[in-house]
Write a protein that holds these residues in place. Structure first.
Motif, mmCIF file in Angstrom:
data_model
loop_
_atom_site.group_PDB
_atom_site.id
_atom_site.type_symbol
_atom_site.label_atom_id
_atom_site.label_comp_id
_atom_site.label_asym_id
_atom_site.label_seq_id
_atom_site.Cartn_x
_atom_site.Cartn_y
_atom_site.Cartn_z
ATOM 1 N N ILE A 1 0.857 -1.184 0.000
ATOM 2 C CA ILE A 1 0.000 0.000 0.000
ATOM 3 C C ILE A 1 0.895 1.237 0.000
ATOM 4 C CG2 ILE A 1 -1.638 1.353 1.381
ATOM 5 C CD1 ILE A 1 -2.743 -1.329 2.413
ATOM 6 N N ILE A 2 0.613 2.167 -0.905
ATOM 7 C CA ILE A 2 1.429 3.387 -1.001
ATOM 8 C C ILE A 2 0.540 4.598 -0.746
ATOM 9 C CG2 ILE A 2 3.030 4.726 -2.406
ATOM 10 C CD1 ILE A 2 3.481 2.249 -4.109
ATOM 11 N N GLU A 3 0.996 5.461 0.136
ATOM 12 C CA GLU A 3 0.291 6.698 0.452
ATOM 13 C C GLU A 3 1.218 7.884 0.205
ATOM 14 O OE1 GLU A 3 -3.010 7.331 1.644
ATOM 15 O OE2 GLU A 3 -3.181 5.345 0.738
ATOM 16 N N TYR A 4 0.649 8.970 -0.319
ATOM 17 C CA TYR A 4 1.431 10.166 -0.673
ATOM 18 C C TYR A 4 1.020 11.323 0.231
ATOM 19 C CZ TYR A 4 1.755 7.136 -4.724
ATOM 20 O OH TYR A 4 1.923 6.046 -5.528
ATOM 21 N N LYS A 5 1.996 12.094 0.678
ATOM 22 C CA LYS A 5 1.733 13.193 1.600
ATOM 23 C C LYS A 5 2.525 14.433 1.190
ATOM 24 C CE LYS A 5 -0.659 10.532 4.425
ATOM 25 N NZ LYS A 5 -2.121 10.704 4.624
ATOM 26 N N ARG A 6 1.849 15.582 1.220
ATOM 27 C CA ARG A 6 2.550 16.862 1.059
ATOM 28 C C ARG A 6 2.659 17.596 2.388
ATOM 29 N NH1 ARG A 6 0.569 20.848 -1.251
ATOM 30 N NH2 ARG A 6 2.471 21.919 -1.848
ATOM 31 N N ASP A 7 1.697 17.342 3.283
ATOM 32 C CA ASP A 7 1.764 17.985 4.593
ATOM 33 C C ASP A 7 2.556 17.106 5.562
ATOM 34 O OD1 ASP A 7 -0.188 16.305 6.436
ATOM 35 O OD2 ASP A 7 -1.138 16.472 4.473
ATOM 36 N N LYS A 8 2.844 17.629 6.734
ATOM 37 C CA LYS A 8 3.691 16.922 7.688
ATOM 38 C C LYS A 8 2.903 16.420 8.894
ATOM 39 C CE LYS A 8 7.250 20.259 6.387
ATOM 40 N NZ LYS A 8 8.079 21.393 6.840
ATOM 41 N N THR A 9 1.603 16.673 8.916
ATOM 42 C CA THR A 9 0.811 16.370 10.106
ATOM 43 C C THR A 9 0.071 15.056 9.947
ATOM 44 O OG1 THR A 9 -1.028 17.647 9.186
ATOM 45 C CG2 THR A 9 0.513 18.807 10.648
ATOM 46 N N PHE A 10 0.789 13.972 10.037
ATOM 47 C CA PHE A 10 0.141 12.664 10.041
ATOM 48 C C PHE A 10 0.991 11.695 10.838
ATOM 49 C CE2 PHE A 10 3.077 12.394 6.517
ATOM 50 C CZ PHE A 10 3.496 11.081 6.492
ATOM 51 N N SER A 11 0.346 10.692 11.400
ATOM 52 C CA SER A 11 1.036 9.703 12.209
ATOM 53 C C SER A 11 1.403 8.502 11.352
ATOM 54 C CB SER A 11 0.146 9.254 13.378
ATOM 55 O OG SER A 11 0.701 8.119 14.001
ATOM 56 N N VAL A 12 2.684 8.236 11.238
ATOM 57 C CA VAL A 12 3.171 7.108 10.456
ATOM 58 C C VAL A 12 2.630 5.788 11.011
ATOM 59 C CG1 VAL A 12 5.244 5.778 9.881
ATOM 60 C CG2 VAL A 12 5.261 8.269 9.679
ATOM 61 N N ILE A 13 2.739 5.608 12.317
ATOM 62 C CA ILE A 13 2.320 4.351 12.943
ATOM 63 C C ILE A 13 0.812 4.160 12.826
ATOM 64 C CG2 ILE A 13 2.225 3.035 15.090
ATOM 65 C CD1 ILE A 13 5.014 3.228 14.059
ATOM 66 N N ASP A 14 0.032 5.169 13.237
ATOM 67 C CA ASP A 14 -1.427 5.029 13.250
ATOM 68 C C ASP A 14 -1.976 4.758 11.851
ATOM 69 O OD1 ASP A 14 -1.364 5.461 15.937
ATOM 70 O OD2 ASP A 14 -2.011 7.553 15.839
ATOM 71 N N GLN A 15 -1.571 5.561 10.876
ATOM 72 C CA GLN A 15 -2.101 5.391 9.533
ATOM 73 C C GLN A 15 -1.588 4.103 8.889
ATOM 74 O OE1 GLN A 15 -2.283 8.631 6.810
ATOM 75 N NE2 GLN A 15 -2.620 10.171 8.378
ATOM 76 N N GLY A 16 -0.317 3.805 9.080
ATOM 77 C CA GLY A 16 0.237 2.596 8.490
ATOM 78 C C GLY A 16 -0.462 1.349 8.971
ATOM 79 N N TYR A 17 -0.666 1.240 10.258
ATOM 80 C CA TYR A 17 -1.303 0.044 10.807
ATOM 81 C C TYR A 17 -2.798 0.001 10.520
ATOM 82 C CZ TYR A 17 2.731 -2.053 12.970
ATOM 83 O OH TYR A 17 3.924 -2.684 13.155
ATOM 84 N N ALA A 18 -3.419 1.150 10.369
ATOM 85 C CA ALA A 18 -4.834 1.160 9.982
ATOM 86 C C ALA A 18 -5.012 0.558 8.591
ATOM 87 C CB ALA A 18 -5.370 2.594 10.018
ATOM 88 N N TYR A 19 -4.106 0.899 7.658
ATOM 89 C CA TYR A 19 -4.185 0.342 6.305
ATOM 90 C C TYR A 19 -3.875 -1.155 6.300
ATOM 91 C CZ TYR A 19 -4.583 4.993 4.238
ATOM 92 O OH TYR A 19 -5.015 6.245 3.880
ATOM 93 N N LEU A 20 -2.896 -1.574 7.090
ATOM 94 C CA LEU A 20 -2.566 -2.993 7.154
ATOM 95 C C LEU A 20 -3.713 -3.789 7.763
ATOM 96 C CD1 LEU A 20 1.165 -2.760 8.269
ATOM 97 C CD2 LEU A 20 0.326 -3.649 6.090
ATOM 98 N N SER A 21 -4.344 -3.228 8.771
ATOM 99 C CA SER A 21 -5.501 -3.882 9.384
ATOM 100 C C SER A 21 -6.645 -4.020 8.379
ATOM 101 C CB SER A 21 -5.968 -3.089 10.607
ATOM 102 O OG SER A 21 -7.111 -3.677 11.188
ATOM 103 N N LEU A 22 -6.864 -2.965 7.602
ATOM 104 C CA LEU A 22 -7.884 -3.010 6.554
ATOM 105 C C LEU A 22 -7.605 -4.157 5.589
ATOM 106 C CD1 LEU A 22 -10.271 -1.511 4.996
ATOM 107 C CD2 LEU A 22 -8.434 -0.418 3.689
ATOM 108 N N MET A 23 -6.360 -4.301 5.172
ATOM 109 C CA MET A 23 -5.998 -5.353 4.226
ATOM 110 C C MET A 23 -6.209 -6.744 4.811
ATOM 111 S SD MET A 23 -2.248 -6.246 2.653
ATOM 112 C CE MET A 23 -2.033 -4.629 1.916
ATOM 113 N N LEU A 24 -5.717 -6.946 6.018
ATOM 114 C CA LEU A 24 -5.778 -8.278 6.617
ATOM 115 C C LEU A 24 -7.198 -8.694 6.951
ATOM 116 C CD1 LEU A 24 -2.648 -8.016 8.927
ATOM 117 C CD2 LEU A 24 -2.825 -9.182 6.723
#
Length: 305
Positions: free
Chosen positions: A66-89
């Motif tokens: 899963i690839i996500e693109y960001k221009r802003d700096k206000t996001f949580s790497v851990i929270d968003q990354g694991y949310a997408y992985l959870s969605l997939m699994l």
């Protein structure tokens, strides 16, 4: 990292901003094979109120990316990354269906190695906090910085983790999503391979590894489920498989591209094997290591951009 053009004197090439996230996404999707060595599946894949920017598949690990693109700096790497992985699994059938429809193939659930699933964030810049957030040895998340310059030049570079020793599992007990994903997704380390072999094989690998890393300052090590890959400029130039007694080394060259006067390699282009490339070397000692390194240098030069 500033870029300079060599004229009579150095001329500074200025970095320019991306106007939209979509520009980063378009450039990445159109060049996924060159940049990340993975296959494009779908853009803007929506499922259960989530929208995945780019869905891709890694044919080597047989896993979704899963690839996500960001221009802003206000996001949580851990929270968003694991949310997408959870969605997939939790929705494996939907991902497989999307793959089959876009690729016109018949991929089955057991054909996918869900343990090697991962999320990649691509952005022009990551904060110190975001960089530190990925500093776990078993985190299935990668950060890639993309920068554009005024002479139509693009840089695309993975941020390397420090020599992390802490496991993401140390914080998973306080986060249900992280804990659930960590039970199924596995990020492999060198230690996972080394603990399965005897002392002599471990010592042989460490010796070969040191010699490989001394070939070029840009070489990085990428452990996977079955192999330990050595990369230069994002290309794996050789894979090492640790065995009960000795190593198997695979050179990422096509059949006919290797000059091997001593005939120490075997052409495995028509034989099933782990790792990339057509040539296999069996190594049980360091007796002919200088000659073997000369073969590995051929693969290094061929795979260096």
């Amino acid at each position: 990292m500033p870029l300079f053009r060599i004229e009579h004197k150095l001329e500074h090439i200025k970095e320019v901003s991306f106007k939209l996230e979509r520009e980063i996404q378009r450039l990445t999707e159109q060049n996924l094979q060159i940049l990340l060595r993975i296959n494009f599946i779908r853009s803007e894949f929506s499922l259960n109120n989530f929208r995945i920017d780019t869905l891709a598949f890694d044919p080597e690990t047989k896993a979704f990316v899963i690839i996500e693109y960001k221009r802003d700096k206000t996001f949580s790497v851990i929270d968003q990354g694991y949310a997408y992985l959870s969605l997939m699994l939790n929705n494996k059938a939907d991902f497989i269906l999307e793959y089959n429809e876009s690729q016109n193939q018949s991929l089955k659930r057991l054909d996918v190695d869900w343990t090697q699933s991962k999320v990649i964030f691509v952005a022009p810049f990551f904060t110190t906090y975001q960089r530190e957030a990925i500093n776990f040895k078993d985190l299935p998340i990668e950060l890639w910085e993309v920068k554009k310059f005024e002479n139509d030049t693009l840089s695309f570079e993975q941020l390397q983790k420090a020599s992390a020793k802490e496991s993401i599992k140390t914080i998973s007990r306080s986060d249900d999503t992280v804990e659930a994903v960590s039970k199924e997704v596995k990020v492999y380390t060198e230690q996972d391979h080394l603990q399965k072999v005897d002392f002599e094989t471990r010592e042989l690998f460490e010796n070969v590894k040191d010699r490989l890393l001394n070939m070029d300052d840009n070489i990085t090590v990428q452990p996977k489920k079955q192999t330990i890959g050595f990369k230069v400029d994002n290309n794996i130039f050789c894979d090492v498989v640790l065995q009960g007694k000795g190593l198997k080394i695979y050179l990422n060259l096509k059949s006919g591209d290797l000059q091997d006067q001593k005939k120490v390699t075997r052409d495995v282009s028509n034989v099933g094997h782990w790792g990339n490339g057509a040539y296999e070397i069996k190594l049980t000692d360091l007796e002919d290591i200088d000659y073997i390194l000369s073969l590995l240098k051929q693969s290094l030069r061929k795979n260096k951009a």
